[in-house]
Scaffold this motif. Structure first.
Motif, PDB file in Angstrom:
ATOM      1  N   GLU A   1      94.227 -32.223  19.127  1.00 43.10           N
ATOM      2  CA  GLU A   1      95.073 -32.215  17.933  1.00 43.10           C
ATOM      3  C   GLU A   1      96.117 -31.100  18.010  1.00 43.10           C
ATOM      4  O   GLU A   1      96.315 -30.323  17.073  1.00 43.10           O
ATOM      5  CB  GLU A   1      94.224 -32.094  16.670  1.00 43.10           C
ATOM      6  N   GLY A   2      96.735 -31.025  19.186  1.00 35.43           N
ATOM      7  CA  GLY A   2      97.825 -30.080  19.392  1.00 35.43           C
ATOM      8  C   GLY A   2      97.411 -28.697  19.856  1.00 35.43           C
ATOM      9  O   GLY A   2      98.263 -27.894  20.238  1.00 35.43           O
ATOM     10  N   THR A   3      96.097 -28.376  19.829  1.00 33.63           N
ATOM     11  CA  THR A   3      95.630 -27.050  20.248  1.00 33.63           C
ATOM     12  C   THR A   3      95.201 -27.087  21.715  1.00 33.63           C
ATOM     13  O   THR A   3      94.294 -27.844  22.076  1.00 33.63           O
ATOM     14  CB  THR A   3      94.439 -26.599  19.380  1.00 33.63           C
ATOM     15  N   PRO A   4      95.846 -26.288  22.590  1.00 33.14           N
ATOM     16  CA  PRO A   4      95.526 -26.343  24.021  1.00 33.14           C
ATOM     17  C   PRO A   4      94.264 -25.546  24.367  1.00 33.14           C
ATOM     18  O   PRO A   4      93.959 -24.541  23.740  1.00 33.14           O
ATOM     19  CB  PRO A   4      96.762 -25.726  24.680  1.00 33.14           C
ATOM     20  N   PHE A   5      93.562 -25.994  25.383  1.00 33.92           N
ATOM     21  CA  PHE A   5      92.447 -25.251  25.977  1.00 33.92           C
ATOM     22  C   PHE A   5      92.325 -25.686  27.427  1.00 33.92           C
ATOM     23  O   PHE A   5      92.935 -26.685  27.845  1.00 33.92           O
ATOM     24  CB  PHE A   5      91.139 -25.451  25.202  1.00 33.92           C
ATOM     25  N   THR A   6      91.546 -24.940  28.207  1.00 33.79           N
ATOM     26  CA  THR A   6      91.503 -25.144  29.658  1.00 33.79           C
ATOM     27  C   THR A   6      90.164 -25.727  30.096  1.00 33.79           C
ATOM     28  O   THR A   6      89.104 -25.287  29.638  1.00 33.79           O
ATOM     29  CB  THR A   6      91.741 -23.809  30.391  1.00 33.79           C
ATOM     30  N   THR A   7      90.235 -26.696  30.995  1.00 38.87           N
ATOM     31  CA  THR A   7      89.025 -27.276  31.585  1.00 38.87           C
ATOM     32  C   THR A   7      89.105 -27.151  33.108  1.00 38.87           C
ATOM     33  O   THR A   7      90.177 -26.988  33.681  1.00 38.87           O
ATOM     34  CB  THR A   7      88.875 -28.772  31.222  1.00 38.87           C
ATOM     35  N   GLN A   8      87.943 -27.219  33.741  1.00 36.46           N
ATOM     36  CA  GLN A   8      87.853 -27.143  35.199  1.00 36.46           C
ATOM     37  C   GLN A   8      87.298 -28.452  35.750  1.00 36.46           C
ATOM     38  O   GLN A   8      86.338 -29.016  35.215  1.00 36.46           O
ATOM     39  CB  GLN A   8      86.928 -25.991  35.609  1.00 36.46           C
ATOM     40  N   TRP A   9      87.923 -28.925  36.826  1.00 30.87           N
ATOM     41  CA  TRP A   9      87.441 -30.143  37.498  1.00 30.87           C
ATOM     42  C   TRP A   9      86.124 -29.867  38.192  1.00 30.87           C
ATOM     43  O   TRP A   9      85.940 -28.844  38.842  1.00 30.87           O
ATOM     44  CB  TRP A   9      88.487 -30.585  38.521  1.00 30.87           C
ATOM     45  N   ARG A  10      85.198 -30.799  38.042  1.00 30.98           N
ATOM     46  CA  ARG A  10      83.897 -30.698  38.700  1.00 30.98           C
ATOM     47  C   ARG A  10      83.819 -31.756  39.788  1.00 30.98           C
ATOM     48  O   ARG A  10      83.630 -32.946  39.517  1.00 30.98           O
ATOM     49  CB  ARG A  10      82.771 -30.860  37.684  1.00 30.98           C
ATOM     50  N   ALA A  11      84.002 -31.322  41.023  1.00 29.54           N
ATOM     51  CA  ALA A  11      84.025 -32.235  42.162  1.00 29.54           C
ATOM     52  C   ALA A  11      82.636 -32.790  42.443  1.00 29.54           C
ATOM     53  O   ALA A  11      81.625 -32.153  42.112  1.00 29.54           O
ATOM     54  CB  ALA A  11      84.562 -31.504  43.392  1.00 29.54           C
ATOM     55  N   PRO A  12      82.546 -33.977  43.068  1.00 26.65           N
ATOM     56  CA  PRO A  12      81.233 -34.524  43.446  1.00 26.65           C
ATOM     57  C   PRO A  12      80.495 -33.568  44.382  1.00 26.65           C
ATOM     58  O   PRO A  12      81.109 -32.909  45.224  1.00 26.65           O
ATOM     59  CB  PRO A  12      81.605 -35.837  44.171  1.00 26.65           C
ATOM     60  N   GLU A  13      79.181 -33.487  44.245  1.00 27.70           N
ATOM     61  CA  GLU A  13      78.389 -32.537  45.021  1.00 27.70           C
ATOM     62  C   GLU A  13      78.533 -32.734  46.520  1.00 27.70           C
ATOM     63  O   GLU A  13      78.549 -31.759  47.285  1.00 27.70           O
ATOM     64  CB  GLU A  13      76.911 -32.642  44.629  1.00 27.70           C
ATOM     65  N   ASP A  14      78.659 -33.984  46.961  1.00 31.73           N
ATOM     66  CA  ASP A  14      78.727 -34.234  48.404  1.00 31.73           C
ATOM     67  C   ASP A  14      80.054 -33.795  49.017  1.00 31.73           C
ATOM     68  O   ASP A  14      80.218 -33.819  50.244  1.00 31.73           O
ATOM     69  CB  ASP A  14      78.454 -35.708  48.719  1.00 31.73           C
ATOM     70  N   ALA A  15      80.999 -33.385  48.175  1.00 28.87           N
ATOM     71  CA  ALA A  15      82.290 -32.897  48.679  1.00 28.87           C
ATOM     72  C   ALA A  15      82.378 -31.374  48.601  1.00 28.87           C
ATOM     73  O   ALA A  15      83.427 -30.802  48.902  1.00 28.87           O
ATOM     74  CB  ALA A  15      83.435 -33.526  47.888  1.00 28.87           C
ATOM     75  N   CYS A  16      81.290 -30.719  48.180  1.00 32.56           N
ATOM     76  CA  CYS A  16      81.324 -29.274  47.907  1.00 32.56           C
ATOM     77  C   CYS A  16      80.405 -28.494  48.841  1.00 32.56           C
ATOM     78  O   CYS A  16      79.463 -29.050  49.425  1.00 32.56           O
ATOM     79  CB  CYS A  16      80.908 -29.007  46.458  1.00 32.56           C
ATOM     80  N   ASP A  17      80.674 -27.185  48.946  1.00 31.37           N
ATOM     81  CA  ASP A  17      79.758 -26.296  49.643  1.00 31.37           C
ATOM     82  C   ASP A  17      78.682 -25.818  48.671  1.00 31.37           C
ATOM     83  O   ASP A  17      78.617 -26.277  47.517  1.00 31.37           O
ATOM     84  CB  ASP A  17      80.507 -25.118  50.274  1.00 31.37           C
ATOM     85  N   GLU A  18      77.833 -24.884  49.131  1.00 31.35           N
ATOM     86  CA  GLU A  18      76.716 -24.447  48.281  1.00 31.35           C
ATOM     87  C   GLU A  18      77.180 -23.685  47.037  1.00 31.35           C
ATOM     88  O   GLU A  18      76.425 -23.540  46.081  1.00 31.35           O
ATOM     89  CB  GLU A  18      75.732 -23.589  49.082  1.00 31.35           C
ATOM     90  N   GLN A  19      78.416 -23.192  47.037  1.00 31.56           N
ATOM     91  CA  GLN A  19      78.960 -22.527  45.845  1.00 31.56           C
ATOM     92  C   GLN A  19      79.689 -23.483  44.914  1.00 31.56           C
ATOM     93  O   GLN A  19      80.287 -23.060  43.931  1.00 31.56           O
ATOM     94  CB  GLN A  19      79.925 -21.405  46.256  1.00 31.56           C
ATOM     95  N   GLY A  20      79.655 -24.779  45.218  1.00 32.61           N
ATOM     96  CA  GLY A  20      80.305 -25.760  44.359  1.00 32.61           C
ATOM     97  C   GLY A  20      81.796 -25.882  44.562  1.00 32.61           C
ATOM     98  O   GLY A  20      82.498 -26.429  43.703  1.00 32.61           O
ATOM     99  N   ARG A  21      82.324 -25.417  45.692  1.00 36.51           N
ATOM    100  CA  ARG A  21      83.751 -25.481  45.966  1.00 36.51           C
ATOM    101  C   ARG A  21      84.070 -26.753  46.749  1.00 36.51           C
ATOM    102  O   ARG A  21      83.401 -27.058  47.751  1.00 36.51           O
ATOM    103  CB  ARG A  21      84.197 -24.251  46.759  1.00 36.51           C
ATOM    104  N   CYS A  22      85.109 -27.468  46.314  1.00 36.29           N
ATOM    105  CA  CYS A  22      85.497 -28.724  46.964  1.00 36.29           C
ATOM    106  C   CYS A  22      86.204 -28.428  48.280  1.00 36.29           C
ATOM    107  O   CYS A  22      87.208 -27.712  48.314  1.00 36.29           O
ATOM    108  CB  CYS A  22      86.409 -29.533  46.050  1.00 36.29           C
ATOM    109  N   LEU A  23      85.708 -29.013  49.369  1.00 33.18           N
ATOM    110  CA  LEU A  23      86.263 -28.770  50.699  1.00 33.18           C
ATOM    111  C   LEU A  23      87.131 -29.927  51.193  1.00 33.18           C
ATOM    112  O   LEU A  23      87.637 -29.880  52.322  1.00 33.18           O
ATOM    113  CB  LEU A  23      85.127 -28.522  51.692  1.00 33.18           C
ATOM    114  N   LYS A  24      87.320 -30.970  50.360  1.00 33.48           N
ATOM    115  CA  LYS A  24      88.063 -32.160  50.785  1.00 33.48           C
ATOM    116  C   LYS A  24      89.389 -32.233  50.041  1.00 33.48           C
ATOM    117  O   LYS A  24      89.425 -32.545  48.844  1.00 33.48           O
ATOM    118  CB  LYS A  24      87.223 -33.417  50.542  1.00 33.48           C
TER     119      LYS A  24
END
Length: 652
Positions: free
Chosen positions: A225-248
């Motif tokens: 409703e016009g108020t901005p906020f920030t979200t983070q993309w959550r990549a699929p687990e099989d595309a991430c390292d053990e820290q949850g970072r997307c490597l693809k």
């Protein structure tokens, strides 16, 4: 005459004033039936090898190992005058009260003198945690029998003799092996300094060997409703390292394009949880050094020096060389007086008054977790605060804030987690809403917890409801690289020394290192680091510590047990047995001597590869101080064979 034996002149003066011993004598204060004298640290030292045999003035491989048959102590030349005064007073005393610092080393400072001077009278022990008048009177009314703390002396003496065996033998051995390979410097080895040096060498190698790996994140701005906020993309687990970072990369690019095209995201899960955070414990010395390094830019030794002055000179804090952050329940009754004194001394604390509750008992008040010393806290002698400025004032304010936090409410906030679906991609927003500031009212902003490199931004979310659709604003695809470990700062290295149990695999040794809070002690860690800097094993660029080429060569050459923190854990287990009366001092030293002899025999044929110029005092980034030169002078000599002894021989 009852004689009180203190560790330092300032401590003696404080105790003498309470006892009414106001007349200055030769190395003492006197009163009616009472005399207070002092040491200046250790008035005695373990004799060097040449005190046992003149041939040991020259460093020769064939003479190793050097193991004294009958250990000798000698009077320190610098403080010989005070030794004579103490010896005379001991001969005149009808009874003695040991009033040195309440720890192993303090016990040894007193007991080695009593043994050397052959004192045989009755002994009591004054156990002090602070030097303000109220604390001194309280301790004087509760003197301990001397026998109760005697085994602390034998534990300290065992540690000292074992350190001597390593320092004298291994420093000579590796210096001589270095000469055979063409290296002309002195190579100092010590029980604590060498494992500490290994920590820095291992960290530097991890940094040098680090290979960055690319990864991708997506930050999506949504509007409710016009108020901005920030979200983070959550990549699929099989595309991430053990820290949850997307490597693809391709996957991240496709997700970003899909979310831009979708234009909307739907809220699929909304959860709010009330979170409660207890106040941090009062400081132990290691934690204080860590925080002061990070927040105030202070070195470990500088922090200790400031804390010691706040304790001895200003009487503003309790004993600083503590390894414990907990407080005894018996001291809780003093809280109203201390809090009142703090408020009177500093009007800027007035806004806290409505929230402070002297009757509140935080988790810090726990007799089961208090050892020989308790957490570092302010005393009721707070009026001296107005005379502080600069760094001492800042350090005192940190200590005071941790104490005030114990009497403030729990910090409470609502944590909201909102999960969204956007074109089949998962997004998450996390928000915090403070409900009760609690103890954070007392803490300076500098004490706010640091955020990790990949931590989401702190934010307050707008009102949201299940199933709500939010407009997609900016979609930022970030191309990042994993980062190498950071170089140690002095504060980081203090923390690593305390938490070195993480590097030990044997569960029993790991637990022992946890119980003894790692390698070194709160009183010695700063001097160990400074010694590594002074000897040229470490250099300092800004706050960062780095190992020199000679440090790498030495760590690669020394036997693994010497550089392994697990060895210290084994020693501490044995020293605990000495302290508890389960192992005679002589048995402990005999075992150490046999172990050292085996190491010397095993290493005598090694070939060293030490690169870089000979170690020179002062290369560690700080000017060489003349007052330290006498104890370490041999470190600058090209040949130690015709010198009395190496400076490193007394290292821990």
């Amino acid at each position: 005459m009852r004689l009180y034996l203190c560790e330092k002149p300032s401590q003696a003066k404080d105790i003498a004033q309470v006892l009414g011993a106001t007349r200055r004598g030769d190395g003492c204060w006197t009163g009616s039936g009472v005399t207070v004298t002092w040491c200046i640290g250790h008035l005695l030292e373990t004799a060097p090898p040449d005190a046992y045999d003149a041939r040991y003035k020259r460093w020769v491989l064939a003479d190793l190992p050097i193991v004294p048959g009958q250990w000798k102590m000698q009077v320190k030349a610098k403080t010989a005058g005070q030794y004579k005064a103490v010896k005379r007073l001991l001969a005149e005393a009808g009874e003695l009260v040991i009033a040195t610092d309440a720890d192993r080393e303090g016990e040894m400072i007193a007991r080695e003198l009593l043994e050397h001077c052959r004192y045989r009278g009755p002994i009591q022990r004054l156990w002090l945690s602070a030097l303000d008048e109220a604390s001194i009177r309280k301790a004087l009314a509760a003197l301990k029998p001397g026998a109760e703390t005697f085994n602390l002396y034998h534990a300290a003496l065992g540690r000292s003799r074992a350190d001597w065996l390593i320092g004298m033998n291994m420093s000579r051995l590796f210096t001589l092996l270095g000469r055979q390979s063409g290296y002309q410097g002195v190579l100092s080895v010590g029980r604590v300094q060498t494992p500490t040096l290994r920590l820095v060498v291992d960290r530097d190698r991890a940094i040098a060997d680090f290979v960055p790996v690319p990864y991708w994140t997506i930050e999506v701005q949504l509007l409710a409703e016009g108020t901005p906020f920030t979200t983070q993309w959550r990549a699929p687990e099989d595309a991430c390292d053990e820290q949850g970072r997307c490597l693809k990369q391709a996957l991240a690019q496709q997700a970003a394009e899909a979310m831009r095209a979708a234009g909307q995201a739907q809220l699929v899960s909304l959860k709010t949880e009330r979170m409660r955070e207890a106040a941090p414990l009062p400081f132990d010395l290691g934690t204080l050094q860590e925080v002061c390094s990070k927040k105030l830019g202070l070195g470990a030794q500088e922090t200790l020096d400031i804390a010691q002055a706040l304790y001895e000179t200003h009487k503003l804090i309790t004993y600083p060389r503590s390894d414990c952050g907990y407080l005894p329940l018996s001291q809780h009754g003093e809280a109203p007086a201390i809090l009142a004194a703090l408020r009177r001394a500093d009007p800027s604390l007035a806004p806290l008054e409505a929230h402070l509750s002297p009757s509140r008992k935080s988790r810090a008040w726990n007799d089961a977790k208090v050892g020989a010393h308790h957490g570092i806290i302010p005393t009721a002698a707070a009026q001296a605060f107005e005379r502080l400025s600069g760094r001492p004032r800042a350090v005192y304010q940190l200590i005071r804030a941790r104490y005030l936090a114990q009497f403030l409410p729990t910090h409470e906030y609502d944590r909201t987690q909102a999960d969204f679906d956007c074109a089949g991609q998962a997004l998450r927003a996390v928000g915090r809403q403070i409900v009760e500031p609690g103890w954070k009212r007392a803490l300076p902003e500098a004490l706010a917890p640091a955020k990790g490199r990949d931590a989401p931004p702190a934010q307050t979310l707008p009102p949201l409801r299940q199933g709500q659709r939010c407009e997609v604003g900016q979609v930022n695809l970030k191309d990042l690289l994993t980062q190498p470990p950071k170089p140690y700062t002095e504060g980081d290295l203090i923390k690593a020394m305390k938490n070195v149990a993480k590097l030990v695999e044997d569960p029993r040794l790991k637990q022992k290192l946890k119980d003894t809070t790692g390698i070194g002690t709160e009183a010695t860690r700063a001097s160990i680091i400074q010694g590594l800097l002074d000897r040229g094993y470490l250099t300092k660029q800004g706050k960062a510590l780095a190992a020199t080429p000679a440090a790498f060569g030495l760590i690669d050459a020394v036997p693994r047990p010497i550089a392994d923190p697990g060895t210290t854990a084994i020693w501490e287990q044995a020293l605990d047995m000495v302290q508890d009366g389960e192992m005679p001092l002589e048995e402990f030293v005999a075992k150490q001597s046999a172990w050292m002899s085996r190491l010397v025999e095993r290493c005598a044929g090694l070939r060293l590869t030490i690169s870089g110029p000979p170690l020179t005092p002062g290369r560690g980034g700080k000017p060489w101080k003349k007052k330290r030169a006498a104890g370490r002078a041999a470190a600058t000599k090209k040949s130690a064979g015709d010198r009395k002894r190496a400076p490193a021989a007394r290292t821990r």
